[in-house]
Scaffold this motif. Structure first.
Motif, PDB file in Angstrom:
ATOM      1  N   ALA A 104     -24.852  63.349 -38.120  1.00  0.00           N
ATOM      2  CA  ALA A 104     -25.204  62.636 -36.892  1.00  0.00           C
ATOM      3  C   ALA A 104     -24.165  62.836 -35.797  1.00  0.00           C
ATOM      4  CB  ALA A 104     -25.375  61.147 -37.190  1.00  0.00           C
ATOM      5  N   SER A 105     -22.943  63.198 -36.185  1.00  0.00           N
ATOM      6  CA  SER A 105     -21.879  63.390 -35.193  1.00  0.00           C
ATOM      7  C   SER A 105     -21.916  64.770 -34.542  1.00  0.00           C
ATOM      8  CB  SER A 105     -20.511  63.186 -35.852  1.00  0.00           C
ATOM      9  OG  SER A 105     -20.233  64.222 -36.790  1.00  0.00           O
ATOM     10  N   LEU A 106     -22.795  65.644 -35.025  1.00  0.00           N
ATOM     11  CA  LEU A 106     -22.901  66.977 -34.433  1.00  0.00           C
ATOM     12  C   LEU A 106     -23.470  66.887 -33.020  1.00  0.00           C
ATOM     13  CD1 LEU A 106     -24.295  68.962 -37.501  1.00  0.00           C
ATOM     14  CD2 LEU A 106     -21.974  69.054 -36.574  1.00  0.00           C
ATOM     15  N   PRO A 107     -23.208  67.892 -32.203  1.00  0.00           N
ATOM     16  CA  PRO A 107     -23.703  67.854 -30.820  1.00  0.00           C
ATOM     17  C   PRO A 107     -25.223  67.735 -30.767  1.00  0.00           C
ATOM     18  CG  PRO A 107     -22.099  69.615 -31.106  1.00  0.00           C
ATOM     19  CD  PRO A 107     -22.405  69.095 -32.473  1.00  0.00           C
ATOM     20  N   PRO A 108     -25.753  67.084 -29.755  1.00  0.00           N
ATOM     21  CA  PRO A 108     -27.212  66.971 -29.615  1.00  0.00           C
ATOM     22  C   PRO A 108     -27.850  68.354 -29.483  1.00  0.00           C
ATOM     23  CG  PRO A 108     -26.075  65.469 -28.120  1.00  0.00           C
ATOM     24  CD  PRO A 108     -25.028  66.374 -28.685  1.00  0.00           C
ATOM     25  N   GLY A 109     -28.964  68.519 -30.155  1.00  0.00           N
ATOM     26  CA  GLY A 109     -29.686  69.782 -30.062  1.00  0.00           C
ATOM     27  C   GLY A 109     -29.264  70.831 -31.063  1.00  0.00           C
ATOM     28  N   VAL A 110     -28.273  70.549 -31.898  1.00  0.00           N
ATOM     29  CA  VAL A 110     -27.854  71.537 -32.889  1.00  0.00           C
ATOM     30  C   VAL A 110     -28.988  71.762 -33.888  1.00  0.00           C
ATOM     31  CG1 VAL A 110     -26.821  69.827 -34.433  1.00  0.00           C
ATOM     32  CG2 VAL A 110     -26.026  72.187 -34.500  1.00  0.00           C
ATOM     33  N   ARG A 111     -29.166  73.000 -34.304  1.00  0.00           N
ATOM     34  CA  ARG A 111     -30.242  73.359 -35.233  1.00  0.00           C
ATOM     35  C   ARG A 111     -29.664  73.496 -36.638  1.00  0.00           C
ATOM     36  NH1 ARG A 111     -33.028  78.206 -36.962  1.00  0.00           N
ATOM     37  NH2 ARG A 111     -35.269  77.803 -37.210  1.00  0.00           N
ATOM     38  N   LEU A 112     -30.182  72.675 -37.557  1.00  0.00           N
ATOM     39  CA  LEU A 112     -29.723  72.677 -38.940  1.00  0.00           C
ATOM     40  C   LEU A 112     -30.686  73.457 -39.821  1.00  0.00           C
ATOM     41  CD1 LEU A 112     -28.658  68.950 -39.415  1.00  0.00           C
ATOM     42  CD2 LEU A 112     -27.139  70.916 -39.325  1.00  0.00           C
ATOM     43  N   LEU A 113     -30.130  74.169 -40.787  1.00  0.00           N
ATOM     44  CA  LEU A 113     -30.932  74.855 -41.796  1.00  0.00           C
ATOM     45  C   LEU A 113     -30.464  74.365 -43.164  1.00  0.00           C
ATOM     46  CD1 LEU A 113     -30.899  78.481 -40.315  1.00  0.00           C
ATOM     47  CD2 LEU A 113     -32.722  76.776 -40.147  1.00  0.00           C
ATOM     48  N   LEU A 114     -31.384  73.752 -43.921  1.00  0.00           N
ATOM     49  CA  LEU A 114     -31.032  73.100 -45.186  1.00  0.00           C
ATOM     50  C   LEU A 114     -31.877  73.589 -46.355  1.00  0.00           C
ATOM     51  CD1 LEU A 114     -30.765  69.445 -43.813  1.00  0.00           C
ATOM     52  CD2 LEU A 114     -28.857  70.934 -44.417  1.00  0.00           C
ATOM     53  N   GLY A 115     -32.593  74.653 -46.189  1.00  0.00           N
ATOM     54  CA  GLY A 115     -33.515  75.116 -47.220  1.00  0.00           C
ATOM     55  C   GLY A 115     -32.827  75.682 -48.453  1.00  0.00           C
ATOM     56  N   VAL A 152     -33.808  69.829 -37.623  1.00  0.00           N
ATOM     57  CA  VAL A 152     -33.795  70.586 -38.878  1.00  0.00           C
ATOM     58  C   VAL A 152     -34.868  71.662 -38.786  1.00  0.00           C
ATOM     59  CG1 VAL A 152     -33.963  70.471 -41.386  1.00  0.00           C
ATOM     60  CG2 VAL A 152     -33.007  68.537 -40.104  1.00  0.00           C
ATOM     61  N   GLY A 153     -34.432  72.892 -38.634  1.00  0.00           N
ATOM     62  CA  GLY A 153     -35.370  73.972 -38.372  1.00  0.00           C
ATOM     63  C   GLY A 153     -36.323  74.259 -39.510  1.00  0.00           C
ATOM     64  N   ASP A 154     -35.917  73.963 -40.747  1.00  0.00           N
ATOM     65  CA  ASP A 154     -36.776  74.242 -41.900  1.00  0.00           C
ATOM     66  C   ASP A 154     -37.180  72.959 -42.618  1.00  0.00           C
ATOM     67  OD1 ASP A 154     -34.262  73.631 -42.751  1.00  0.00           O
ATOM     68  OD2 ASP A 154     -33.987  75.394 -44.023  1.00  0.00           O
ATOM     69  N   ALA A 155     -37.320  71.864 -41.864  1.00  0.00           N
ATOM     70  CA  ALA A 155     -37.625  70.561 -42.471  1.00  0.00           C
ATOM     71  C   ALA A 155     -38.917  70.601 -43.280  1.00  0.00           C
ATOM     72  CB  ALA A 155     -37.710  69.486 -41.391  1.00  0.00           C
ATOM     73  N   GLU A 156     -39.926  71.278 -42.772  1.00  0.00           N
ATOM     74  CA  GLU A 156     -41.207  71.311 -43.466  1.00  0.00           C
ATOM     75  C   GLU A 156     -41.144  72.093 -44.774  1.00  0.00           C
ATOM     76  OE1 GLU A 156     -44.171  72.743 -40.840  1.00  0.00           O
ATOM     77  OE2 GLU A 156     -44.036  71.030 -39.462  1.00  0.00           O
ATOM     78  N   GLY A 157     -40.138  72.914 -44.941  1.00  0.00           N
ATOM     79  CA  GLY A 157     -40.019  73.699 -46.168  1.00  0.00           C
ATOM     80  C   GLY A 157     -39.108  73.084 -47.210  1.00  0.00           C
ATOM     81  N   LEU A 158     -38.511  71.933 -46.919  1.00  0.00           N
ATOM     82  CA  LEU A 158     -37.619  71.291 -47.885  1.00  0.00           C
ATOM     83  C   LEU A 158     -38.443  70.587 -48.950  1.00  0.00           C
ATOM     84  CD1 LEU A 158     -34.897  69.761 -45.535  1.00  0.00           C
ATOM     85  CD2 LEU A 158     -35.006  72.033 -46.557  1.00  0.00           C
ATOM     86  N   VAL A 159     -38.211  70.940 -50.216  1.00  0.00           N
ATOM     87  CA  VAL A 159     -38.991  70.377 -51.319  1.00  0.00           C
ATOM     88  C   VAL A 159     -38.059  69.929 -52.436  1.00  0.00           C
ATOM     89  CG1 VAL A 159     -41.032  71.773 -50.823  1.00  0.00           C
ATOM     90  CG2 VAL A 159     -39.276  72.661 -52.376  1.00  0.00           C
TER      91      VAL A 159
END
Length: 380
Positions: free
Chosen positions: A228-239, A263-270
């Protein structure tokens, strides 16, 4: 046939002499028009000398170079792209790249860096923009050396840092604090198990953070606060992380639901575990916890809690039964041995009585003065 072979050898020698005459190092390929020199898989033991001054793109890859130092790149002020990948480099000395005043991209991937000097990546003028260290660090000590070097070297204007494939398990706090201009941080294909407070502090310009293919099972509150402390608009990849969908996953699922835009790959997180939840979308978990119904999935943590309480109560009852049984056995043993126990008690009482009488007799004998006089007279 022999004449043809001699001609081929002569042509090869002529080309070699021509290359040397034009300033191209032996076993390298040079293109003045493209400002490029390539020394690829030539079994070189060191950076070759005689690299032309016009060189802007230098590729020395797939060789056997164990160390590099400031003398390796003297007089190469025009180099902007330097690739030293897959050379088995183990040591980078201080000020190694200090002579490369125009350097913008440095690739040290697929090496075995064990010793990194604190000022190894110092480049005059802060020109370096890309640093590729994927699969380059030998062990965790190498990463600690790198962390010190990131602090002491002039990398404040670097834009991309690739640390993928280095088997990293833990990132110390403030590792990247001195990379204020960093926009893209690649930590994919490591073994990170958690995110801690201060891990990404100082990255005020960050635009993309790649955490794919790590060992993250969930993100605890400390890690969520860090994200949450990251700059606004940063794109995260967690897949491609082994997300474990059990109780305790709810805060992360809720955060993911509210941060889908980042989170750019939010829909792919399983879910990866447990088996009955495998391939279940984490967004469905978030919907279930929010009570949205529909396609949401609930973890059922309240039912798990009730079951745990019931199991605890059952355990206490069972423990009471066992202790009661042990008590009955003890009483039975006492009853069966009552005669022997009584005899032992009487024997102990008689022994104690005799001992006390003996002490009493000696005390009276020592304290009576008449008995002392009789004893003295008898001696005379």
């Amino acid at each position: 046939m022999l004449d043809l072979a001699l001609r081929m050898v002569f042509c090869a020698l002529l080309c070699s002499i021509s290359a040397r005459a034009s300033g191209c190092p032996l076993r390298c390929e040079c293109s003045e028009a493209a400002h490029t020199v390539k020394c690829v898989s030539k079994d070189l033991r060191s950076v070759p000398s005689g690299i032309p001054g016009y060189t802007r793109n230098l590729f020395i890859t797939g060789n056997q170079i164990s160390r590099i130092g400031p003398e390796s790149f003297k007089g190469l002020d025009n180099i902007t792209t330097l690739s030293l990948s897959n050379n088995r480099i183990t040591k980078v000395e201080s000020q190694t790249f200090s002579g490369l005043r125009s350097l913008r991209s440095l690739d040290l991937s697929s090496n075995q860096l064990a010793v990194i000097n604190p000022e190894a990546f110092t480049v005059p003028g802060h020109t370096l923009r890309e640093l590729n260290l994927s699969r380059a660090l030998y062990n965790h000590s190498s990463f600690m050396n790198l962390a010190v070097s990131l602090r002491w070297s002039t990398l404040g204007e670097i834009r991309t840092l690739d640390l993928s494939g280095n088997r990293l398990i833990y990132l110390p706090s403030h590792t990247f604090s001195y990379l204020g201009g960093l926009r893209r941080l690649i930590l994919a294909n490591n073994s990170l198990v958690a995110l801690h407070n201060g891990t990404f502090s100082g990255l005020d310009s960050l635009e993309q953070l790649d955490l794919t293919l790590n060992a993250l099972r969930t993100v605890q509150e400390e890690g969520l606060a860090e994200l949450a402390s990251l700059p606004p608009g940063v794109r995260l990849l967690l897949g491609e992380n082994p997300w474990t969908c059990i109780c305790g996953m709810e805060p992360f699922a809720a955060w993911l639901n509210s941060s889908q835009g980042h989170v750019g790959d939010a829909e792919g997180l399983v879910c990866a575990f447990p088996s009955d939840m495998r391939n279940t979308s984490l967004l469905r978990l978030a919907a279930g916890q929010a009570g949205a119904g529909g396609d949401g999935v609930e973890l059922g943590c309240h039912r798990v809690g009730e079951g745990a309480d019931l199991a605890l109560q059952t355990s206490y009852v069972f423990l009471g039964i066992v202790l009661g049984f042990v008590g009955l056995v003890f009483l039975l043993v006492l009853y069966l041995n009552r005669q022997g126990i009584k005899k032992r008690i009487n024997d102990m009482r008689e022994a104690c009585t005799e001992m006390l009488e003996g002490y009493h007799y000696h005390y009276e004998h020592d304290s009576d003065p008449r008995l002392s006089q009789v004893s003295t007279t008898a001696d005379i």
